[in-house]
Design a protein around this motif. Sequence first.
Motif, PDB file in Angstrom:
ATOM      1  N   CYS A  62       0.854  -1.192   0.000  1.00 51.85           N
ATOM      2  CA  CYS A  62       0.000   0.000   0.000  1.00 51.85           C
ATOM      3  C   CYS A  62       0.891   1.244   0.000  1.00 51.85           C
ATOM      4  N   SER A  63       0.494   2.244  -0.749  1.00 53.67           N
ATOM      5  CA  SER A  63       1.265   3.474  -0.845  1.00 53.67           C
ATOM      6  C   SER A  63       1.116   4.343   0.390  1.00 53.67           C
ATOM      7  N   ARG A  64       0.132   4.044   1.250  1.00 54.16           N
ATOM      8  CA  ARG A  64      -0.072   4.843   2.450  1.00 54.16           C
ATOM      9  C   ARG A  64       0.577   4.205   3.680  1.00 54.16           C
ATOM     10  N   CYS A  65       0.308   2.922   3.894  1.00 50.97           N
ATOM     11  CA  CYS A  65       0.786   2.260   5.113  1.00 50.97           C
ATOM     12  C   CYS A  65       1.908   1.262   4.860  1.00 50.97           C
ATOM     13  N   ASN A  66       2.287   1.071   3.601  1.00 51.71           N
ATOM     14  CA  ASN A  66       3.379   0.159   3.225  1.00 51.71           C
ATOM     15  C   ASN A  66       3.134  -1.267   3.698  1.00 51.71           C
ATOM     16  N   ARG A  67       1.889  -1.687   3.743  1.00 53.56           N
ATOM     17  CA  ARG A  67       1.550  -3.074   4.083  1.00 53.56           C
ATOM     18  C   ARG A  67       1.033  -3.778   2.830  1.00 53.56           C
ATOM     19  N   VAL A  68       0.975  -5.066   2.877  1.00 48.02           N
ATOM     20  CA  VAL A  68       0.546  -5.862   1.726  1.00 48.02           C
ATOM     21  C   VAL A  68      -0.926  -5.598   1.450  1.00 48.02           C
ATOM     22  N   VAL A  69      -1.231  -5.451   0.172  1.00 48.21           N
ATOM     23  CA  VAL A  69      -2.600  -5.206  -0.258  1.00 48.21           C
ATOM     24  C   VAL A  69      -3.109  -6.464  -0.947  1.00 48.21           C
ATOM     25  N   TYR A  70      -4.152  -7.032  -0.393  1.00 47.35           N
ATOM     26  CA  TYR A  70      -4.731  -8.243  -0.960  1.00 47.35           C
ATOM     27  C   TYR A  70      -5.782  -7.868  -2.028  1.00 47.35           C
ATOM     28  N   PRO A  71      -6.081  -8.758  -2.941  1.00 56.13           N
ATOM     29  CA  PRO A  71      -6.992  -8.410  -4.045  1.00 56.13           C
ATOM     30  C   PRO A  71      -8.370  -7.975  -3.597  1.00 56.13           C
ATOM     31  N   THR A  72      -8.855  -8.468  -2.476  1.00 52.93           N
ATOM     32  CA  THR A  72     -10.213  -8.108  -2.059  1.00 52.93           C
ATOM     33  C   THR A  72     -10.321  -6.683  -1.567  1.00 52.93           C
ATOM     34  N   GLU A  73      -9.230  -6.068  -1.158  1.00 52.18           N
ATOM     35  CA  GLU A  73      -9.257  -4.712  -0.641  1.00 52.18           C
ATOM     36  C   GLU A  73      -8.328  -3.773  -1.426  1.00 52.18           C
ATOM     37  N   LYS A  74      -7.972  -4.150  -2.637  1.00 52.57           N
ATOM     38  CA  LYS A  74      -7.004  -3.389  -3.405  1.00 52.57           C
ATOM     39  C   LYS A  74      -7.725  -2.310  -4.231  1.00 52.57           C
ATOM     40  N   VAL A  75      -7.128  -1.106  -4.238  1.00 51.28           N
ATOM     41  CA  VAL A  75      -7.563   0.010  -5.072  1.00 51.28           C
ATOM     42  C   VAL A  75      -6.368   0.433  -5.928  1.00 51.28           C
ATOM     43  N   ASN A  76      -6.520   0.369  -7.239  1.00 42.74           N
ATOM     44  CA  ASN A  76      -5.437   0.720  -8.162  1.00 42.74           C
ATOM     45  C   ASN A  76      -5.756   2.090  -8.766  1.00 42.74           C
ATOM     46  N   CYS A  77      -5.013   3.119  -8.344  1.00 40.95           N
ATOM     47  CA  CYS A  77      -5.273   4.472  -8.812  1.00 40.95           C
ATOM     48  C   CYS A  77      -3.999   5.292  -8.695  1.00 40.95           C
TER      49      CYS A  77
ATOM     50  N   VAL B   4      -5.023  15.801   3.127  1.00 39.15           N
ATOM     51  CA  VAL B   4      -5.151  16.873   4.108  1.00 39.15           C
ATOM     52  C   VAL B   4      -6.106  16.476   5.228  1.00 39.15           C
ATOM     53  N   CYS B   5      -7.358  16.153   4.882  1.00 35.03           N
ATOM     54  CA  CYS B   5      -8.369  15.896   5.904  1.00 35.03           C
ATOM     55  C   CYS B   5      -8.572  14.413   6.176  1.00 35.03           C
ATOM     56  N   LYS B   6      -7.882  13.550   5.466  1.00 35.99           N
ATOM     57  CA  LYS B   6      -7.942  12.092   5.662  1.00 35.99           C
ATOM     58  C   LYS B   6      -9.331  11.515   5.419  1.00 35.99           C
ATOM     59  N   MET B   7     -10.167  12.210   4.651  1.00 35.84           N
ATOM     60  CA  MET B   7     -11.489  11.677   4.328  1.00 35.84           C
ATOM     61  C   MET B   7     -11.344  10.554   3.321  1.00 35.84           C
ATOM     62  N   THR B   8     -12.038   9.439   3.559  1.00 34.09           N
ATOM     63  CA  THR B   8     -11.963   8.293   2.671  1.00 34.09           C
ATOM     64  C   THR B   8     -12.560   8.647   1.307  1.00 34.09           C
ATOM     65  N   LEU B   9     -11.837   8.301   0.278  1.00 34.87           N
ATOM     66  CA  LEU B   9     -12.250   8.634  -1.080  1.00 34.87           C
ATOM     67  C   LEU B   9     -12.542   7.371  -1.864  1.00 34.87           C
ATOM     68  N   ASN B  10     -13.168   7.563  -3.032  1.00 32.10           N
ATOM     69  CA  ASN B  10     -13.405   6.455  -3.950  1.00 32.10           C
ATOM     70  C   ASN B  10     -13.056   6.926  -5.361  1.00 32.10           C
ATOM     71  N   MET B  11     -13.318   6.101  -6.325  1.00 34.73           N
ATOM     72  CA  MET B  11     -12.930   6.405  -7.696  1.00 34.73           C
ATOM     73  C   MET B  11     -13.778   7.519  -8.313  1.00 34.73           C
ATOM     74  N   LYS B  12     -14.868   7.915  -7.650  1.00 35.24           N
ATOM     75  CA  LYS B  12     -15.759   8.935  -8.210  1.00 35.24           C
ATOM     76  C   LYS B  12     -15.511  10.327  -7.656  1.00 35.24           C
ATOM     77  N   ASN B  13     -15.030  10.438  -6.423  1.00 33.31           N
ATOM     78  CA  ASN B  13     -14.932  11.762  -5.814  1.00 33.31           C
ATOM     79  C   ASN B  13     -13.506  12.204  -5.531  1.00 33.31           C
ATOM     80  N   TYR B  14     -12.515  11.470  -5.985  1.00 32.01           N
ATOM     81  CA  TYR B  14     -11.132  11.872  -5.703  1.00 32.01           C
ATOM     82  C   TYR B  14     -10.634  12.791  -6.817  1.00 32.01           C
TER      83      TYR B  14
END
Length: 235
Positions: free
Chosen positions: A5-20, A34-44
């Motif tokens: 993961c680019s944020r926490c540097n832990r392994v990302v499994y396919p079920t929870e992986k976001v490629n962006c 900045v505000c750490k609000m969770t984003l998705n592919m539509k609002n980032y």
Amino acid sequence: MNPLCSRCNRVVYPTEKVNCLDKYWHKGCFSCEVCKMTLNMKNYKGFEKRPYCNAHYPKTTFTSVADTPENLRLKQQSKMQSQVLYKEEFEKNKGKGFSVVADTPEMQRIKRTQDQISNIKYHEEFEKSRMGGEAASSQPHNPPPGYHQPPSASHNYNYDPAPEPMRQPAAAPPPSGGKRYRAMYDYTAADEDEVSFQDGDMIVDVQQIDEGWMYGRVERTGQQGMLPANYVEPI
């Protein structure tokens, strides 16, 4: 092998992986910088390969340059240099027209041919004009046939031209016959066979057609035709 993961540097499994943004993220780690609000592919919104929300997306602004003496000097120097270059280019291209044609041997040959043709045409026109002028000057000016020169007053003191014949006065038109009427009102012709007249006009050569219409000629205009009988009165 699963990516980190680019944020926490832990392994990302396919079920929870976001490629962006060319990186891999956990769904919970894909948040605003900045505000750490969770984003998705539509609002980032991505900026320099980092996710941001709409409120904290970096705004691109222009850098204002202060008009310091040094900047003003550089600006004036650039302007003067541009004017000097423009004058140099203008002096180089002055007299060449809008298009510069290469002076190739073929162009030189065409130019010489055109000069020769122009010289030949000029000499031909000059010879024609000169020959025409000589012919006109050498030709005698003969009077046209039937022309008789009148005797000069210095040679013939007894010259007396023939008197002009006296004009007969024009014969007066014959008096008009028939009945005469005077118009009491103005009338405008409503058809081609009718005649127009004004109040006070004299109508001559009147002939009765029926109880309502007459035929006559307006003495003022010379036009003749049908007219209403109740618009005129006898004289």
